[in-house]
Write a protein that holds these residues in place. Sequence first.
Motif, PDB file in Angstrom:
ATOM      1  N   GLU A  34      -7.270  -5.295   8.177  1.00 47.89           N
ATOM      2  CA  GLU A  34      -5.951  -4.859   7.694  1.00 47.89           C
ATOM      3  C   GLU A  34      -6.009  -3.427   7.164  1.00 47.89           C
ATOM      4  O   GLU A  34      -5.089  -2.653   7.347  1.00 47.89           O
ATOM      5  CB  GLU A  34      -5.456  -5.797   6.598  1.00 47.89           C
ATOM      6  N   GLU A  70      -5.838  -1.147   9.961  1.00 50.39           N
ATOM      7  CA  GLU A  70      -4.465  -1.076  10.453  1.00 50.39           C
ATOM      8  C   GLU A  70      -3.620  -0.137   9.595  1.00 50.39           C
ATOM      9  O   GLU A  70      -2.828   0.636  10.092  1.00 50.39           O
ATOM     10  CB  GLU A  70      -3.859  -2.486  10.439  1.00 50.39           C
ATOM     11  N   LYS A  71      -3.846  -0.209   8.279  1.00 44.23           N
ATOM     12  CA  LYS A  71      -3.073   0.637   7.364  1.00 44.23           C
ATOM     13  C   LYS A  71      -3.570   2.081   7.374  1.00 44.23           C
ATOM     14  O   LYS A  71      -2.926   2.978   6.863  1.00 44.23           O
ATOM     15  CB  LYS A  71      -3.152   0.085   5.941  1.00 44.23           C
TER      16      LYS A  71
END
Lengths: 251, 342
Positions: B257, B260-261
């Motif tokens: 995640e 992704e960020k």
Amino acid sequence: MPKIIAIHSFRGGTGKSNTTANLACLLAQKGQRVGIVDTDIQSPGIHVLFNLDPREISCSLNDFLWGKCEIESAAYDVSKMIEPQTDGKLFLIPSSIRTGDIARVLHYGYDINLLKEGYQKLTERLSLDYLFIDTHPGLNEETLMSIAIADILLIILRPDQQDYQGTAVTVEVSRQLEVPGMFLIVNKVPDVFAHEELAVKVASTYQCEVAGVLPHADEMMTLASSGIFSMQYPDHAVSREMDKIIQRITG
Amino acid sequence: MKLSAAKIILIGCGLGIVYGLLNGFSNAFLLPSAPIISLRPQIALPMIVGIIGHPLAGFITGFTGNIIGDGISGFGFWKFWNWHIANGLMGLIPGLIRYRGITRIATVREFGILQVSIILACGIGVGFAVVMDVLFLHFMIFPSSLHAWILPAFLTDVVNGFVLVPVALVLTGAILITLETRTIMMITALLIIAVLATAGSITWAVLDDLVSHQAMVRNFYIAAIVSVLLLVIGFLASIVFVRKMTDPLTKITRAAESVEKGSYDLETLDGISGRNDELGRLARVFEQMAGKVLEREKKLQKQVEELQIKIDREKQIADVAEIVETEYFRSLKEKARKFRAS
């Protein structure tokens, strides 16, 4: 007063003809009467975007320049490309794609007075509001003529070093020709670039207003050279930016 | 769920009636060896109301339901008031997990807290009833009430709550099915089946062989205590094991995640990439991949930052001069001026 808008780029492959066709269509869509003259006599191509069959072209810009026909008989109504249909009209004055015709014009050249006269007649007889001139890349004599006649010059460049250098020359030459309005359009810009910063940078480098920064669009590639992008993808970022360009150069 | 006071009372009383009717019905089928205790699956109802609705709604459901149940069964509406409150507490306490920030159960930790809160609710509820009896009511006779009354009540409530509350919460979506909850619930289910099957077989299958009533009660008593102990110890142990298994995956997911960020926070992988198992390999491969992506991104970023429009001014001047210093250009300029003036 009808306005003559010349579109130029220092190098080929910048999307000049494509942008010309799109801007002209968008203007016609807004109810204007618009003409496009393909003065790229050496490598004509814009007729392909309007699905104009070369066999239909009985009279071209070349024929007018040799005194074989009146300019308005070289104008083909391509308003069917406008979507949705409006009161606007769109005419295309193509160049001949016959190699003999091309060689002949290149050999003898043509006179600026004749060209100017032709444009004047054309705008009067077809009651045009705008006349777009699609030019040949580079700065040959015929291209300089188109720039000299134009009320507004749009210079298209891609964000790469060769275009940056060539554009600098074009801008300076056009300044010396005292073109009343000059705008830059940066085309095929990858998403990773900060578009607004790029616009500021380009404007300050050339001391010239940037009319728009057009993102690189894969859809445009798939459409290739058939059909008008902004008519088929009206909500695409490219089409919206083109709309802004129209507002800036006509507003 | 955010509920107004009126809604809390309405839901509490409404479901209290349902709970009461179920109590009245089940009181007709008492457990062998426990003269006033039935196997009451409906005890899960006030707990569920407390968790999904509101702790106070859970309390009201348990409280009013027990009054109604006692009334129907002829125990008298108010005689065993301590047990009404005990039922209320069983509805109230599991609902309090929301004040620990748990509104949806998605991890092993949250599931563990839920199940422990159910055991605590039963312990506190029954404990309260016993203390009140000792202090004020004096219905119980020790030690016989211990196995006739107190322990059966506690044990059946724990087992019912433990099994039925998670099932209901999965159905209502209050327990999210994640890798963590799926694993812990699977293991919990196996544990419950194993423990109950063993306890059940001890309690009922050998009933015939037992000579005296006293021996039978003793047998039940031991089987039940052992099962609850096994259930609690087994559950706590499985929480530890499941967390050991799912923690690395959760950390790898967090790392993914973060990629992704765009923050590339890969430190969570530190402890995992050294492992020799599949998870270690996954973490290592992921670290390498993320490293490559980051490198590419940085390179691109650098290119964009370095975006410079370099113009060779000398060359520009020479190129311009070559064009503008021709006879053609001068005459063109002259003509252009005339056009514009006209």
